[in-house]
Scaffold this active site. Sequence first.
Site, mmCIF file in Angstrom:
data_model
loop_
_atom_site.group_PDB
_atom_site.id
_atom_site.type_symbol
_atom_site.label_atom_id
_atom_site.label_comp_id
_atom_site.label_asym_id
_atom_site.label_seq_id
_atom_site.Cartn_x
_atom_site.Cartn_y
_atom_site.Cartn_z
ATOM 1 N N ASN A 151 -42.888 -12.068 -25.706
ATOM 2 C CA ASN A 151 -43.450 -13.108 -26.158
ATOM 3 C C ASN A 151 -45.004 -13.301 -25.377
ATOM 4 O O ASN A 151 -44.982 -13.661 -23.966
ATOM 5 C CB ASN A 151 -42.734 -14.678 -25.942
ATOM 6 C CG ASN A 151 -43.431 -16.022 -26.262
ATOM 7 O OD1 ASN A 151 -44.374 -15.982 -26.569
ATOM 8 N ND2 ASN A 151 -42.448 -16.865 -26.735
ATOM 9 N N GLY A 193 -38.793 -15.197 -30.087
ATOM 10 C CA GLY A 193 -40.206 -15.640 -30.041
ATOM 11 C C GLY A 193 -41.189 -14.446 -29.727
ATOM 12 O O GLY A 193 -42.483 -14.772 -29.148
ATOM 13 N N ARG A 351 -44.996 3.370 -43.065
ATOM 14 C CA ARG A 351 -43.426 3.558 -43.086
ATOM 15 C C ARG A 351 -42.791 3.063 -44.431
ATOM 16 O O ARG A 351 -43.166 1.702 -44.481
ATOM 17 C CB ARG A 351 -42.543 3.477 -41.855
ATOM 18 C CG ARG A 351 -41.234 3.490 -41.912
ATOM 19 C CD ARG A 351 -40.493 2.539 -42.294
ATOM 20 N NE ARG A 351 -38.876 2.592 -41.964
ATOM 21 C CZ ARG A 351 -38.000 1.923 -42.453
ATOM 22 N NH1 ARG A 351 -38.202 0.680 -43.002
ATOM 23 N NH2 ARG A 351 -36.594 2.088 -42.256
ATOM 24 N N ASP A 353 -40.203 1.732 -46.354
ATOM 25 C CA ASP A 353 -38.547 1.160 -46.442
ATOM 26 C C ASP A 353 -37.907 1.815 -47.624
ATOM 27 O O ASP A 353 -38.428 1.780 -48.604
ATOM 28 C CB ASP A 353 -38.697 -0.276 -46.490
ATOM 29 C CG ASP A 353 -37.181 -0.872 -46.322
ATOM 30 O OD1 ASP A 353 -36.604 -0.289 -45.229
ATOM 31 O OD2 ASP A 353 -36.779 -1.677 -47.281
ATOM 32 N N GLU A 382 -38.527 6.504 -45.133
ATOM 33 C CA GLU A 382 -37.071 6.385 -44.813
ATOM 34 C C GLU A 382 -36.047 7.071 -45.724
ATOM 35 O O GLU A 382 -35.575 6.553 -46.784
ATOM 36 C CB GLU A 382 -36.442 4.743 -44.632
ATOM 37 C CG GLU A 382 -35.143 4.519 -44.290
ATOM 38 C CD GLU A 382 -34.706 3.321 -44.538
ATOM 39 O OE1 GLU A 382 -33.633 2.850 -43.795
ATOM 40 O OE2 GLU A 382 -35.045 2.382 -45.382
ATOM 41 N N HIS A 456 -33.504 0.528 -35.649
ATOM 42 C CA HIS A 456 -32.719 -0.815 -35.973
ATOM 43 C C HIS A 456 -31.432 -0.727 -36.970
ATOM 44 O O HIS A 456 -31.089 -1.933 -37.175
ATOM 45 C CB HIS A 456 -34.072 -1.989 -36.610
ATOM 46 C CG HIS A 456 -34.511 -1.414 -37.940
ATOM 47 N ND1 HIS A 456 -35.281 -0.122 -38.097
ATOM 48 C CD2 HIS A 456 -34.442 -1.782 -39.139
ATOM 49 C CE1 HIS A 456 -35.448 0.164 -39.308
ATOM 50 N NE2 HIS A 456 -35.035 -1.004 -40.130
ATOM 51 N N ARG A 529 -30.410 -5.037 -31.920
ATOM 52 C CA ARG A 529 -31.821 -5.656 -31.772
ATOM 53 C C ARG A 529 -32.006 -6.832 -30.755
ATOM 54 O O ARG A 529 -32.585 -7.935 -30.767
ATOM 55 C CB ARG A 529 -31.993 -6.272 -33.246
ATOM 56 C CG ARG A 529 -31.887 -5.386 -34.180
ATOM 57 C CD ARG A 529 -32.234 -5.976 -35.497
ATOM 58 N NE ARG A 529 -31.896 -4.926 -36.755
ATOM 59 C CZ ARG A 529 -32.141 -5.169 -38.217
ATOM 60 N NH1 ARG A 529 -32.191 -6.545 -38.436
ATOM 61 N NH2 ARG A 529 -31.680 -4.159 -38.895
#
Length: 654
Positions: A151, A193, A351, A353, A382, A456, A529
Site C-alpha cells: 500500500n 489495500g 499475458r 489469461d 497461459e 497465483h 495470495r
Amino acid sequence: MKIPWIHHDSHQSFYRTPFGAVTCQHRVSFGLSVEDGEEEIYQVALRLWTDQEGEKLLSMRLVESINNQQIYRLVFDLPSYPCLVWYYFIITTNTSTYYYGNNPHQQGGIGQVYLYQPPAYQITVHKENSLVPSWFKSSVMYQIFVDRFFNGSEDGRIMNPKPGAYLYSDWNATPSYIRDQKTGAIVQYDFFGGNLAGVIKKLPYLQSLGINLIYLNPIFESSSNHKYDTADYKKIDPMYGDHEAFQSLCEEAEKLGISIILDGVFSHTGSDSIYFNKNGNYPGLGAYQSTVSPYYPWYRFEVYPDQYDCWWGIDTMPNTNETEPTFQGFIIHDEDSVLQHWMDSGAKGWRLDVADELPGSFIKALRKRMKEIYPESILIGEVWEDASHKISHGESREYLLGEELDSIMNYPFRHILLDFILGHFNSKEVHQAFMCLYENYPRHHFYATMNLIGSHDVPRILTLLGDAPPESSLSKEEQGLYRLSPEQKKKALKRLTLLSLVQMTFPGVPCIYYGDEAGVEGYSDPLNRRTYPWGREDQVLLTWYRKIIEIRRQYDALSTGDWISLPIHEDIYGYMRCIECQRDIFGENKKNNRIFVFINRSLHQEIPLTIDVASFGDQPWMDILHDSHEFSVLDSKLNISLKPLEGKIIVQKL
C-alpha cells in the site's frame, strides 16, 4: 514370435537431422536400423501425417549395413506451411508387419516396436523469421498480485474501498473468501489495500533484486479482489489508482530498466460490468438488460437473459464471443482499442489469461496488432501443458507456429522440477521430460518460455517443498492456520534454493511470484495470495535470490547459451550451458562461457561425480557458488561432489 530389433532415436542425428522443430520447407533426413534376422524384409516405409494433407506412405531405401544392422534412409521436404508433422515406421517382412513409433510416454528420443499402429513422433514446422525480441529472453520477471503487494498511500489508508468490501486493518492477516453457506458463491471480497503507488515505491527493491520485467495480475476495474471479472477494460480499478498512476509506474520503471506487461482477460468479462451490467451499477444498457445493447452480440445467451455461456459455469463471468467484429474492434482494431490505449500508456506486452479458451484467429489478430503498435512487444499465453500440440475445444492450437504467442507460462517446467525434488521422478525421467519440450518447441520459444515455480493459481512453492500435508486432508480453516515446522521449513528452504538455481540458469525467462523470494507459505487460492511480508522477509533466502539472479546476469551462457541435458545420477540432475563462439545463436556478440549446473536432491547422501571434459581442454574449473573453489582437470576428468540438497555452478576458467 521373436520381434526383430528395430531402432530410431529422434534425438540422435544418425536417425533424424536436423533435431527438433524446423522451419517450413526444411529438408529432414530420417533413418531406421533393422537387424539382419530370420525374417526377410520386404519393405520399410515412413508413414507421415499432417491434418491438412492426411497420410503419406513413403518407401525407405536400404543404404548400408553396419554390424549386422541394415540402415534405411529417406530425405523428405517438409510442408511449405506451418503445421505439425507426425510420423512412424512400418516394417513388412515375409511373415509379419511391425511398427516402430514413439515411446508410450510420447516424449521423443528412443521409441519402441509395436504390433499395431503406434504413437507417432512429432515434428513442429513453424514460420521462418518468427523470432522473439531479444530483450525479453534476457529478462528476469516478477509477478505481482497488486492488492497483496504494498500500500503506497501516504496515509496508509485503503483507496476507494468498494461498497460491502471486507477491509483488513492487519496487513499480515490470513486472506479468505466469504461464501454463501448453501451455494458456495463468494458474497464478499476481502482487500488489503495494495495499489500501483505501492508498486512504484517498491521499484528500487525490485531493481535491487535484479528484476527488469514486471507482470501485473489484472488491474482494470472489477468488483473482485482478483480482477479476473473485468468491469471496464479502459479504467484502472480505483482501489489501485488511475490512468495517471499507471503511466507514472511505467515511466518510473523504465528509468530503472524495468518493463511492465499486463494481464489480458478477454475470454470473459464480469457480469457486473459496463458491458453486461447484470446488477445495473453502470449507466447505459448492458447485454443483460436489453437485446438492443451494443454489447449484446458480445455474449452467448441460451435463454435470455438469465441463462448464458459463462466461464466454468461461474455466472459472474459471462464468456465473450471473441469472433464478434465489434468485440474484436474494441479490444484490438479500433483507433482507441484496449491494446492501443494501454500500450500507448507504457505497457510493453500482455499475458493472455486462459489462452486455450481464445480462438486462434483472435490471438493472431491480437499479436499482429501488438507488433504494429510496438514491434518489440511480448505476448505470453497461459498454457498448462506442452504448448506445441495443445488441443482445446476440439481445435488444434497453433501457439508456437509463428503467428500467435511469443512465450507461454511454462507450467511443465514447474511440474518436472517438483516431481524430481520430491522424489517422484529420477534424473533420467527429468531429462526425458525436458528433452521432449526441447524437441517440440521452436528454439526461440524454448529460450523464451516463462519459467515459473510459483503463481497465483498453485500452492506456494515453499509449502509444497516442506512436505506439508496434502491440501485435501485439511479443512479450509486448517489450511489457513497451517505453517511449516522449523525442521520442515529448513528442508523447504534448501529445496527452494535448488529449484531457483535451476530456474535462473535454465533456458527461458525466470519468473518469481511475489513473496516466494521472501519465504511466503500457503496452500491454494486464497492462501497463495497472502501479502508480501515487508519487514518479516527471510533475509537468507532474499540474499540467495539476489546472488543467483546476479550470476545469471554475469554469464551470457545462462540466458542464450546452448543447453545439454546431463542425467548423471539418479538423484542428481544437471546440464551444461555453453557459448563456443563469439557470436551466439541469437546473432549477438557474447563472451565465451562453459558452465555445468548440478543439483543433488538427496536428503542424506553426498554424491561424487566424475565428468569427462576431454573436449574442453585442461583449463581448471571453479565453483562460483562456493568462494570460487577451483577444480583441476586430471586425465581429462573433472571430479566434484555434491552434499545433500546442494547445488553447484561450475564455470571453466578461460
